[in-house]
Design a protein around this motif. Structure first.
Motif, PDB file in Angstrom:
ATOM      1  N   SER A 146       1.942   2.222 -11.104  1.00  0.00           N
ATOM      2  CA  SER A 146       2.828   1.441 -10.242  1.00  0.00           C
ATOM      3  C   SER A 146       2.966   2.096  -8.875  1.00  0.00           C
ATOM      4  N   PRO A 147       3.330   1.286  -7.860  1.00  0.00           N
ATOM      5  CA  PRO A 147       3.564   1.858  -6.531  1.00  0.00           C
ATOM      6  C   PRO A 147       4.646   2.931  -6.586  1.00  0.00           C
ATOM      7  N   PHE A 161      -3.494   3.701  -1.674  1.00  0.00           N
ATOM      8  CA  PHE A 161      -3.455   2.963  -2.944  1.00  0.00           C
ATOM      9  C   PHE A 161      -3.020   1.536  -2.634  1.00  0.00           C
ATOM     10  N   CYS A 162      -3.818   0.552  -3.057  1.00  0.00           N
ATOM     11  CA  CYS A 162      -3.519  -0.853  -2.768  1.00  0.00           C
ATOM     12  C   CYS A 162      -3.068  -1.571  -4.041  1.00  0.00           C
ATOM     13  N   PHE A 163      -1.991  -2.340  -3.920  1.00  0.00           N
ATOM     14  CA  PHE A 163      -1.434  -3.051  -5.079  1.00  0.00           C
ATOM     15  C   PHE A 163      -1.296  -4.539  -4.778  1.00  0.00           C
ATOM     16  N   THR A 166       0.840  -1.197   0.000  1.00  0.00           N
ATOM     17  CA  THR A 166       0.000   0.000   0.000  1.00  0.00           C
ATOM     18  C   THR A 166       0.878   1.251   0.000  1.00  0.00           C
ATOM     19  N   VAL A 167       0.380   2.298  -0.616  1.00  0.00           N
ATOM     20  CA  VAL A 167       1.056   3.592  -0.567  1.00  0.00           C
ATOM     21  C   VAL A 167       0.008   4.622  -0.156  1.00  0.00           C
ATOM     22  N   THR A 168       0.306   5.381   0.895  1.00  0.00           N
ATOM     23  CA  THR A 168      -0.641   6.392   1.365  1.00  0.00           C
ATOM     24  C   THR A 168      -0.208   7.775   0.884  1.00  0.00           C
TER      25      THR A 168
END
Lengths: 107, 434
Positions: B393-394, B360-362, B346-348
């Motif tokens: 992409s992350p 954001f969930c990958f 995840t990226v916040t």
């Protein structure tokens, strides 16, 4: 009360009378005007009640707030300077005669 | 298609939308919509929010005015239920005694709240929230002086009820058996932020705690809740929001394939090709999740209705719409695009403290979904990206200054094509008021 005209992408128009305190979105729903989904029921969440206000419009529409502006980034059809969320357009005498164009798709 | 008859069982969002989508596609056969809620199809999301708070009136909840059904030639039978289904003869028998033939049957039977499996669960003052009648009951109970409300279950319904009741000045406790709120639906980042908001607003949130029993007074009214470990909480009112069960009984009795829901194929057909199922009660193959899923949301009901209508009209397509959900609690506007689980990264983005952020969930480096709190542009753009299958992409999301609004807009092909309206004349209609 206001007469609102919804113009479909294929050129046909539907004209309905809508009473306050409804919105342009709800006016379409109450009269079964196709082409407006409003999946979130009018709480500016989904962007599926997107309309293009006619370019020649001179009627006093409320200013767009930041939430509406943000939600319009997610519409299925291209956003233009005439894009609005019809759930954020309240109906009253002052917008009698409003013409809105419906996009090709909402979701 | 003139003699074609479609019977829709269930007049919730899914059943209602199916009837509308059929007419929008130009279907001219008979449409019968059977619902067991007397006032007719209504919009459920405000039942835990504005309607409960008293700011949204009952008339505003009706999906359409009564005249709509006459105009659209949709036969609405509110307050009736299907008693049995005869697949051989293709008829349904209603509890009222009416027997209806069908060419296509649509099961939109929805779901019902799970009850709390503890002693005392049937005491007066222990409620669940599903339909308008439940909401009306709860609204009346919350319209008086402050009461001690205990909400069991920190899911969407439970937390929305807690937020609304707190806003009305009630003393609110939330008890959740899982170690965090909305554990199945949200990442820890978002669920922790939501719980923090409830606590800041004065709601007592107890996580990882089980209810063991409820006790009442001499009149059978709930008074006390007992938790694991023996702790007791005083309660005038208990709202149970511990999930729902799909209404599959009719399908089961008719020998249709069922699991956790009525099992359907990509076109939403059950194991009987003349019968469709959709909405809360249907378990469908999700190419996004890579498995069969059951989704409880307005979007799902609405988009699946279009898919069923297309198949009935002989223009079937596979259901692949991007799921999305929303919730409103206090000033938090939570929106979820896509099916975020399972994910491995995840990226916040944004500001957690400020309550404006997106997670954001990958999975395997591909975007599976985005949770947004007070970032509606992120939500809308994420839905568009997921629909178009655009890669994100992350690494891109992690770049300093990353802003979805600045991404070039990718044209999307709607996955659920809508039929173009077949209007050829200008229509003048009488005024209506909600």
């Amino acid at each position: 009360m206001a007469k609102i005209t919804y113009k479909h992408p294929n050129g046909t128009v539907t004209i309905v009378d809508v009473q306050a305190p409804n919105t342009v979105m709800r006016g379409a729903k109450l009269n079964n005007v196709d082409g407006i989904e409003a999946q979130c029921g009018g709480s500016a969440q989904c962007g599926t009640c997107h309309v293009y206000v006619d370019e020649a419009n001179t009627l006093p529409l409320p200013e767009m707030d930041s939430v509406e502006d943000d939600v319009l980034y997610g519409t299925a059809c291209e956003r233009t300077e005439f894009s609005r969320l019809s759930c954020q357009l309240p109906v009253g005498d002052e917008i009698d005669g409003l013409l809105v164009h419906l996009p090709e798709a909402q979701s | 298609m003139a003699a074609h008859a479609v019977v829709v069982v269930g007049a919730g969002q899914a059943g209602f939308e199916t009837a509308c989508a059929l007419r929008s596609r130009g279907f001219r056969g008979r449409i019968t919509l059977i619902g067991d809620e007397p006032p007719g199809p209504s919009y459920r999301p405000p039942l835990s929010k504005g309607y409960l708070a008293g700011t949204v009136a009952a008339e505003e909840i009706a999906l359409r005015p009564p005249s709509f059904y006459t105009e659209q030639d949709i036969e609405l039978l509110p307050g009736d239920r299907v008693a049995s289904l005869d697949r051989e003869r293709r008829t349904v028998l209603l509890e009222s005694g009416l027997r209806l033939p069908y060419d296509n049957l649509v099961l939109a039977t929805g779901s019902r709240p799970r009850s709390l499996p503890v002693p005392g669960a049937s005491l007066t003052g222990v409620l669940s929230l599903r339909g308008l009648a439940d909401a009306e009951d709860l609204r009346l109970r919350l319209s008086g002086p402050p009461r001690r409300l205990v909400v069991v279950g920190a899911g969407f319904i439970g937390l929305e009820v807690a937020a609304t009741a707190r806003g009305l000045g009630h003393d609110v406790t939330v008890v959740e058996a899982q170690p965090r709120a909305l554990a199945r639906a949200l990442t820890p980042t978002t669920s922790d932020r939501i719980v923090a908001e409830h606590r800041e607003r004065g709601v007592r949130v107890l996580l990882g705690r089980e209810v063991t029993a409820l006790f009442g007074d001499a009149e059978g009214r709930v008074q006390v809740m007992e938790l694991d470990g023996g702790e007791r909480i005083a309660a005038d009112l208990v709202v149970v929001g511990v999930g729902v069960l799909p209404n599959i009984e009719l399908a089961l009795a008719a020998d249709l394939l069922v699991g956790d829901g009525v099992v359907v194929d990509a076109q939403l057909r059950t194991s009987d090709p003349d019968i469709f199922a959709l909405g809360d009660c249907a378990r469908f193959p999700s190419p996004r999740a890579g498995r069969h899923v059951r989704v409880e949301s307005v979007q799902n009901a609405s988009d699946q209705a279009k898919c069923v209508a297309a198949a009935v009209c002989g223009e079937p397509y596979a259901y692949t719409a991007v799921p999305w959900f929303w919730s409103e609690q206090y000033a938090l506007r939570l929106q979820i695009a896509g099916l975020t689980a399972p994910h491995d990264e995840t990226v916040t983005v944004g500001d957690l403290a400020d309550g404006k952020f997106s997670v954001f969930c990958f999975r395997g480096g591909r975007l599976t979904g985005v949770e947004s709190v007070n970032r509606p542009a992120d939500h809308g753009i994420a839905r568009r990206l997921l629909t178009a299958g655009t890669d994100l992409s992350p690494g891109t999301v992690r770049e300093p200054g990353f802003d979805l609004k600045r991404l070039p807009r990718t044209p999307t092909t709607p996955t659920t094509p809508t039929a173009s309206p077949s209007r050829t004349t200008i229509q003048e209609r009488l005024s209506v008021h909600a």
